[in-house]
Motif scaffolding. Sequence first.
Motif, short mmCIF file in Angstrom:
data_model
loop_
_atom_site.label_atom_id
_atom_site.label_comp_id
_atom_site.label_asym_id
_atom_site.label_seq_id
_atom_site.Cartn_x
_atom_site.Cartn_y
_atom_site.Cartn_z
N HIS A 207 -33.26 35.81 49.95
CA HIS A 207 -33.86 36.38 48.73
C HIS A 207 -34.49 35.29 47.87
O HIS A 207 -35.62 35.43 47.39
CB HIS A 207 -32.83 37.18 47.92
N ALA A 208 -33.75 34.19 47.71
CA ALA A 208 -34.27 33.10 46.87
C ALA A 208 -35.55 32.50 47.48
O ALA A 208 -36.54 32.28 46.79
CB ALA A 208 -33.20 32.02 46.71
N ALA A 209 -35.53 32.26 48.79
CA ALA A 209 -36.69 31.63 49.43
C ALA A 209 -37.91 32.54 49.39
O ALA A 209 -39.03 32.10 49.06
CB ALA A 209 -36.34 31.28 50.89
N LEU A 210 -37.72 33.82 49.69
CA LEU A 210 -38.86 34.74 49.75
C LEU A 210 -39.39 35.10 48.36
O LEU A 210 -40.51 35.62 48.23
CB LEU A 210 -38.50 36.02 50.53
N SER A 211 -38.60 34.80 47.33
CA SER A 211 -39.09 35.02 45.97
C SER A 211 -40.32 34.16 45.67
O SER A 211 -41.12 34.49 44.79
CB SER A 211 -38.00 34.72 44.94
N GLY A 212 -40.45 33.07 46.42
CA GLY A 212 -41.63 32.22 46.25
C GLY A 212 -42.71 32.53 47.27
O GLY A 212 -43.69 31.78 47.39
N GLY A 213 -42.55 33.60 48.03
CA GLY A 213 -43.51 33.90 49.09
C GLY A 213 -44.19 35.25 48.91
O GLY A 213 -44.08 35.88 47.85
N GLY A 214 -44.85 35.68 49.96
CA GLY A 214 -45.70 36.86 49.88
C GLY A 214 -44.93 38.17 49.77
O GLY A 214 -45.51 39.20 49.41
N ALA A 215 -43.63 38.18 50.09
CA ALA A 215 -42.86 39.43 50.00
C ALA A 215 -42.40 39.71 48.57
O ALA A 215 -41.88 40.79 48.29
CB ALA A 215 -41.64 39.37 50.91
N ASN A 216 -42.61 38.75 47.69
CA ASN A 216 -42.13 38.94 46.31
C ASN A 216 -42.85 40.11 45.64
O ASN A 216 -44.01 40.38 45.93
CB ASN A 216 -42.35 37.66 45.50
N SER A 217 -42.15 40.79 44.78
CA SER A 217 -42.74 41.89 43.99
C SER A 217 -41.84 42.08 42.78
O SER A 217 -40.75 41.49 42.70
CB SER A 217 -42.74 43.18 44.82
N TRP A 218 -42.26 42.94 41.89
CA TRP A 218 -41.41 43.24 40.74
C TRP A 218 -40.07 43.81 41.21
O TRP A 218 -39.00 43.41 40.73
CB TRP A 218 -42.11 44.23 39.81
N SER A 219 -40.11 44.73 42.21
CA SER A 219 -38.87 45.33 42.73
C SER A 219 -37.99 44.25 43.36
O SER A 219 -36.76 44.26 43.20
CB SER A 219 -39.20 46.40 43.77
N TRP A 220 -38.62 43.34 44.08
CA TRP A 220 -37.89 42.25 44.74
C TRP A 220 -37.08 41.46 43.70
O TRP A 220 -35.90 41.17 43.89
CB TRP A 220 -38.89 41.34 45.46
N GLY A 221 -37.75 41.13 42.60
CA GLY A 221 -37.10 40.31 41.56
C GLY A 221 -36.07 41.08 40.75
O GLY A 221 -35.01 40.55 40.41
N ALA A 222 -36.38 42.35 40.44
CA ALA A 222 -35.48 43.11 39.55
C ALA A 222 -34.28 43.66 40.30
O ALA A 222 -33.16 43.70 39.77
CB ALA A 222 -36.26 44.27 38.90
N TYR A 223 -34.49 44.12 41.54
CA TYR A 223 -33.43 44.86 42.23
C TYR A 223 -32.77 44.10 43.38
O TYR A 223 -31.65 44.44 43.77
CB TYR A 223 -33.97 46.22 42.71
N GLY A 224 -33.45 43.08 43.92
CA GLY A 224 -32.83 42.29 44.98
C GLY A 224 -31.49 41.71 44.55
O GLY A 224 -30.46 41.89 45.23
N PRO A 225 -31.43 41.03 43.39
CA PRO A 225 -30.15 40.46 42.95
C PRO A 225 -29.06 41.51 42.75
O PRO A 225 -27.89 41.25 42.99
CB PRO A 225 -30.52 39.78 41.62
N ARG A 226 -29.44 42.72 42.32
CA ARG A 226 -28.43 43.77 42.13
C ARG A 226 -27.86 44.21 43.49
O ARG A 226 -26.66 44.46 43.62
CB ARG A 226 -29.04 44.98 41.39
N ILE A 227 -28.71 44.29 44.51
CA ILE A 227 -28.23 44.64 45.85
C ILE A 227 -27.27 43.55 46.34
O ILE A 227 -26.18 43.84 46.84
CB ILE A 227 -29.42 44.81 46.83
N LEU A 228 -27.66 42.30 46.16
CA LEU A 228 -26.81 41.19 46.63
C LEU A 228 -25.45 41.19 45.92
O LEU A 228 -24.43 40.83 46.50
CB LEU A 228 -27.52 39.84 46.40
#
Length: 303
Positions: A207-228
Motif C-alpha cells: 500500500h505504501a509503495a503503490l501510493s507513489g505509483g499509478g494505482a494511487n487514487s483518492w479511494s486508495w489513500g482514504a480507504y486502503g489504511p482502513r482495510i489494513l
Amino acid sequence: MPYDRPTVAFVGTGVMGASMARHLLEAGFPLVVYNRTRAKAEALIAAGARWADSAGEAASMADMTITMVGYPHDVEEVYLASRGIIERAPAGALLIDMTTSTPSLAVRIAQAAAARGLSALDAPVSGGDVGARNATLTIMVGGDEAAFERALPLFEVMGKTITRMGGPGAGQHAKMANQIGIAGTMLGLVEALQYAKAAGLDLARVHAALSGGGANSWSWGAYGPRILAGDFEPGFFVKHFVKDLRIALEEARALGLDLPGLELAERLYSLLQDSGGAELGTQALWLLYERGLQGAASEPAGS
Ligand code: NAP
C-alpha cells in the motif's frame, strides 16, 4: 457574533452534516438545527445552535436552509411534505440540498421553491467524512447563478473546490459522475490488495509503495489504511453507496448509456448490503472478497 451573517437552518446532522454544521457555527453563522434523532444534534446545541422540532420549523426560523439527509425519499419528505421546508420557509429564503439525491427531484424542488418566491440549489459533496471534518469538501452545484453567489460564503466554510455545474439537477448529475468514478477506484483498491495478499506480499508495504505509483487514487489513500487496520466502520455507508450506484445506473440508462463497470459495482455492493453489510463503510467490500464472491460478479443482481 457578527451581525452580517444570515441565520442558517441545518437539517440532518449525521456523519457529514454534524461536521459541516459545526464549521458554520464556528464561522459565526447563527445556527438552527433539526435531525430525526435529536441525540446526534446535542453536541451542536451545546456549542450554541438552537433546536427546532421539525425541518419545516427550522426553515421558518432561518434565511437559508441546508439539508444533508440520507435518501431521496428523505429529501422529498423534508422539502415537499405538508408543513415542510418549502411551505414554511420565509419569502426570499435560499434552500440548499447537499444530500446525494436524484437530479429529477432537485428540479422538482427548484420549481416548487420558485413558485413560492424561494431559491433552491442542489449541492451534493464529495470528500467523505474526512473532507467534512476538515472542511475540504468538493461541492457540485446546480441552480441559478444568483443563488449560487448567495450560497458561496457558506460553501467556502465547508469546502475547498466549489463549482456551479449548470441549472437545477446539474449538481446531482456531477455527483453521479463522481460516484461512477469511485465505483471503479473502490474495486481497483480491493482487487489490487486481494492480489497482493494472494501473492504473499506484505500489504502495508504494497500500500505504501503503490501510493507513489499509478494505482494511487483518492479511494486508495482514504480507504486502503482502513482495510489494513481492519476498520470497516463508516465513513461512507454501504447502504448510501448502493443508493448512489442505483441512481447513477437509472440516469445512465435514461441517457442511453451502457456502463458495465458501474453495473458490476452495483451488483457487488448490493450483495454486500444484502449479506449484512449495509451499515458498514464502503471499504467493507474487502470482506465480500474475503468471504468469496460465489459467482457474484457474473450473476445478475438479485439472483
Ligand atoms: P447519515 O449519518 O445517515 O446522516 C443523515 C442524517 O439525516 C441522519 O442523522 C438522519 O437521522 C437524518 N435524517 C434522515 N432523514 C431525515 C428526516 N426526514 N428528517 C430529519 N433528519 C433526517 O449519513 P451521512 O454519511 O451523513 O450522509 C448524508 C448524505 O450525504 C447521504 O445522501 C450520503 O449519500 C451523502 N454523502 C456521504 C458521504 C460520506 O462519506 N459519509 C460523502 C458524500 C456524500 P437519524 O440520525 O435519525 O438517522
